[in-house]
Scaffold this motif. Sequence first.
Motif, mmCIF file in Angstrom:
data_model
loop_
_atom_site.group_PDB
_atom_site.id
_atom_site.type_symbol
_atom_site.label_atom_id
_atom_site.label_comp_id
_atom_site.label_asym_id
_atom_site.label_seq_id
_atom_site.Cartn_x
_atom_site.Cartn_y
_atom_site.Cartn_z
ATOM 1 N N GLN A 1 -1.325 -1.935 -11.206
ATOM 2 C CA GLN A 1 -2.075 -1.013 -10.369
ATOM 3 C C GLN A 1 -1.151 -0.091 -9.586
ATOM 4 N N LEU B 1 -0.256 3.944 -2.590
ATOM 5 C CA LEU B 1 -1.509 4.598 -2.216
ATOM 6 C C LEU B 1 -1.300 5.546 -1.039
ATOM 7 N N PHE C 1 -0.490 8.715 -11.042
ATOM 8 C CA PHE C 1 -1.288 9.748 -10.383
ATOM 9 C C PHE C 1 -0.445 10.542 -9.392
ATOM 10 N N VAL D 1 -2.063 9.521 -1.157
ATOM 11 C CA VAL D 1 -3.012 10.168 -0.240
ATOM 12 C C VAL D 1 -2.314 11.252 0.567
ATOM 13 N N LEU E 1 -10.875 5.018 -3.583
ATOM 14 C CA LEU E 1 -10.521 5.485 -4.930
ATOM 15 C C LEU E 1 -11.759 5.651 -5.802
ATOM 16 N N THR E 2 -12.714 4.731 -5.669
ATOM 17 C CA THR E 2 -13.956 4.838 -6.447
ATOM 18 C C THR E 2 -14.743 6.076 -6.034
ATOM 19 N N ILE F 1 -13.539 8.895 -4.806
ATOM 20 C CA ILE F 1 -12.858 10.068 -5.360
ATOM 21 C C ILE F 1 -13.200 10.235 -6.834
ATOM 22 N N ALA F 2 -13.201 9.116 -7.577
ATOM 23 C CA ALA F 2 -13.510 9.177 -9.008
ATOM 24 C C ALA F 2 -14.944 9.638 -9.247
ATOM 25 N N TYR G 1 0.807 -1.219 0.000
ATOM 26 C CA TYR G 1 0.000 0.000 0.000
ATOM 27 C C TYR G 1 0.842 1.271 0.000
ATOM 28 N N SER H 1 -9.383 0.505 0.253
ATOM 29 C CA SER H 1 -8.654 1.273 -0.760
ATOM 30 C C SER H 1 -9.482 1.431 -2.020
ATOM 31 N N LEU I 1 -1.094 4.103 -9.774
ATOM 32 C CA LEU I 1 -1.020 5.013 -8.630
ATOM 33 C C LEU I 1 0.223 5.891 -8.721
#
Length: 386
Positions: A340, A28, A347, A32, A222-223, A225-226, A25, A218, A344
């Motif tokens: 994945q 991520l 981003f 964050v 993320l979903t 936020i999207a 993690y 997690s 991240l």
Amino acid sequence: MKVSATAEGLAPQVRQAEKINWREYRSLIALVALMVVLTIATQGTFISARNLTNLARQVAINGILAVGMTYVIILRGIDLSVGSVVALAGIAAGYTQVNMGWGNWAGMGAWTGAALSTLAAVAVGLACGVFNAWWITRYRIAPFIITLGMMVIARGLALIFSGGAAIAPLGEAFNTFGQGYIPEVPAVVILAAVGFAVLVARLRSGAGGINRWMQVGSLVFLTAIAVYSCVGYRGMPVPVLLFGLLGFVGIVILERTRLGRYVMAIGGNPDAAWLAGVPLRGITFAIYVAMGALAGLSGAILSSRLNGALPTAGELFELDAIAAVVIGGTSLMGGVGKVQGSILGAFFIGALNNGMSLLAITEFYQKVIKGVIIILAVWFDTRQKR
């Protein structure tokens, strides 16, 4: 006694399942933490739906490149040519739109012309990938050298075919490819469907205990936020949809298919993979060709977004893609990595660029900061290997 022995044997496994694998993690957590810092520093501007939507659009191109670069680096390779290939592919799309009239060809139709221009860009990128792959697999020349040469060649060809000037403006249909939006309701439906599918897959995976719930948390975060960015502004940018689809395909191939297992095996130990019958040359060839095709697609998206094809486009894109992959946890030594994580990482790089721009930090300092972060990411990866 048998029951007691069994319980004692299972206890370490249960305790292991209850431990959080923080390394999984770290990308991520870093993202964050950066978002929190930038939100505070910009007094909330960074976290606004409009800015997050623009951020996602900006990240899409680097993210697409990072998906392909993940496979390349897992194979212990590198591709320094992707930035120049992005420019050359963009010139191909712009040339067909303007000089060949595909943008307003009545007999063909604007949308058909836009699709063919995009295919032309992908074909140019694919050809560059074939060039790299042929030299690397046929003559076993170091990928660093071949892709460095391709970087110079592609940049030179972009300047030659464009005459050193931008090709603009492009057709409206083609520009939709990089500037358009998926309306809010369909965008939310897509996000909900994908989120649910991934959630079910994670719940059925081997992860247990607190790690499973960390994955679920997690994903939900993320979903959310999207969905917030889509509903709060104009929907989902088309490039983000393409990025999401390619990222999903990249994850599935690497984690669920024989090709993915072959890639990991080659990166982990090429000699052992060869002895096991893994087709090293064929897999390596395919990965570099796919990397070229993704660079070609990125070139089409970038030209569409800018409403013009620039021969100087894509500068240092290769470094951003490599940085995203390394920050995402893929080892430069090969054999370890996840798509994945690279997403991240993309981003993270995009949020860093966006936040520094909002804070009016000059480009000179931005380069220094990004360079330091890349060094720290590689250093951290090296420490993990000891």
